[in-house]
Write a protein that holds these residues in place. Structure first.
Motif, PDB file in Angstrom:
ATOM      1  N   ILE A  32     -11.431 -18.167  26.493  1.00  0.00           N
ATOM      2  CA  ILE A  32     -12.403 -19.164  26.930  1.00  0.00           C
ATOM      3  C   ILE A  32     -12.540 -19.159  28.445  1.00  0.00           C
ATOM      4  O   ILE A  32     -13.035 -20.116  29.034  1.00  0.00           O
ATOM      5  N   ASP A  70     -11.790 -26.880  35.388  1.00  0.00           N
ATOM      6  CA  ASP A  70     -12.109 -26.113  34.176  1.00  0.00           C
ATOM      7  C   ASP A  70     -11.016 -26.350  33.128  1.00  0.00           C
ATOM      8  O   ASP A  70     -10.558 -25.431  32.484  1.00  0.00           O
ATOM      9  N   LYS A 129     -11.854 -31.406  28.985  1.00  0.00           N
ATOM     10  CA  LYS A 129     -13.153 -31.966  29.422  1.00  0.00           C
ATOM     11  C   LYS A 129     -13.118 -33.488  29.554  1.00  0.00           C
ATOM     12  O   LYS A 129     -13.815 -34.050  30.397  1.00  0.00           O
ATOM     13  N   ASP A 144     -16.818 -26.434  35.474  1.00  0.00           N
ATOM     14  CA  ASP A 144     -17.359 -25.484  34.488  1.00  0.00           C
ATOM     15  C   ASP A 144     -17.728 -26.222  33.200  1.00  0.00           C
ATOM     16  O   ASP A 144     -17.238 -27.321  32.937  1.00  0.00           O
ATOM     17  N   ASN A 145     -18.602 -25.631  32.424  1.00  0.00           N
ATOM     18  CA  ASN A 145     -18.981 -26.119  31.083  1.00  0.00           C
ATOM     19  C   ASN A 145     -19.750 -27.435  31.112  1.00  0.00           C
ATOM     20  O   ASN A 145     -19.677 -28.237  30.183  1.00  0.00           O
TER      21      ASN A 145
HETATM   22 MG    MG Z   1     -14.586 -23.349  31.207  1.00  0.00          MG
END
Ligand code: MG
Ligand code: DHB
Length: 223
Positions: free
Chosen positions: A42, A140, A143, A166-167
């Motif tokens: 990931i 990162d 979450k 990120d994401n």
């Molecule tokens: Mg990520």
């Protein structure tokens, strides 16, 4: 599997990838290490790794913080972008991943400028606060804690320093609302990422944007 770049136009993504060739043999080896040790694949895409290195260089970063080391792929990209004498402090929850990341930093020949911390980041971050203020914080990790990590970054970045997350398209869910969620987990993650983006979008302390990488990369500059 390569994550898509930009607007999802495969021709453009292939053009950029083939022209800039972001995955050198060392990054390739780090990905193999990740696979061989059954660490989930990931990590950021090679093109996002290049973006992060360039943002690190642009900011003239000497002191960087990464939250979520995984197996050291993105940490390598940040370490490569550091100014001479620079230092990356990277935080990883799992000792198993940290062990592979240390190997990865050896492979990439950046271990002289990377320190790996193991444990929950919110508990471990105070250990480096005396080294601050920092020039870059890359988030990162889990979450749901993105808003808390951003809060930490807002207190420990220098003016002109950058925070990156990120994401931040929430795996495609960022435009969904309460009635669309299928699991409590999906709701928690998506709502946390929405909070993170909104905090940066409306903060008086940051000027921010969301770069349209495949996964979404929110970037804020501390004012
Ligand atoms: Mg990520
Ligand atoms: C996941 C986490 C990430 O940071 C990422 O870039 C992709 C996937 C995950 O938890 O599944």
């Amino acid at each position: 599997m390569e994550k898509s770049y930009g607007n999802g136009n495969l021709d453009l993504a292939q053009y950029v990838y083939q022209t800039f060739q972001p995955e050198d043999p060392k990054l390739k080896r780090i990905k193999e290490l990740t696979m061989e040790n059954q660490i989930p694949e990931i990590q950021i895409s090679p093109m996002d790794g290049r973006h992060i290195e360039i943002l690190t260089r642009l900011t003239g970063v000497k002191k960087a913080v990464e939250i979520g080391t995984l197996a050291g792929f993105s940490g390598t990209c940040i370490a490569r972008g550091l100014q001479p004498g620079g230092q990356l402090y990277t935080f990883e929850l799992e000792e198993k991943n940290a062990e592979i990341a240390r190997k990865a930093f050896e492979v990439a020949e950046v271990s002289d400028r990377v320190k790996v911390f193991v444990g929950p980041a919110l508990e471990k971050l105070p250990e480096i606060e005396k080294e601050g203020p920092f020039d870059l914080v890359f988030i990162d990790a889990d979450k749901v804690n993105y808003p808390a990590y951003l809060e930490w970054a807002s207190h420990h970045l220098r003016p002109g320093g950058i925070v990156m997350g990120d994401n931040t398209f929430a795996f495609g869910d960022i435009t969904k609302s309460k009635s669309d969620y299928k699991t409590p987990r999906q709701e928690q993650i998506t709502e946390a990422l929405k909070t993170f983006n909104t905090m940066l979008a409306h903060s008086d302390a940051f000027r921010s944007t969301l770069l349209p990488t495949g996964e979404g990369l929110t970037v804020g500059v501390k004012i």
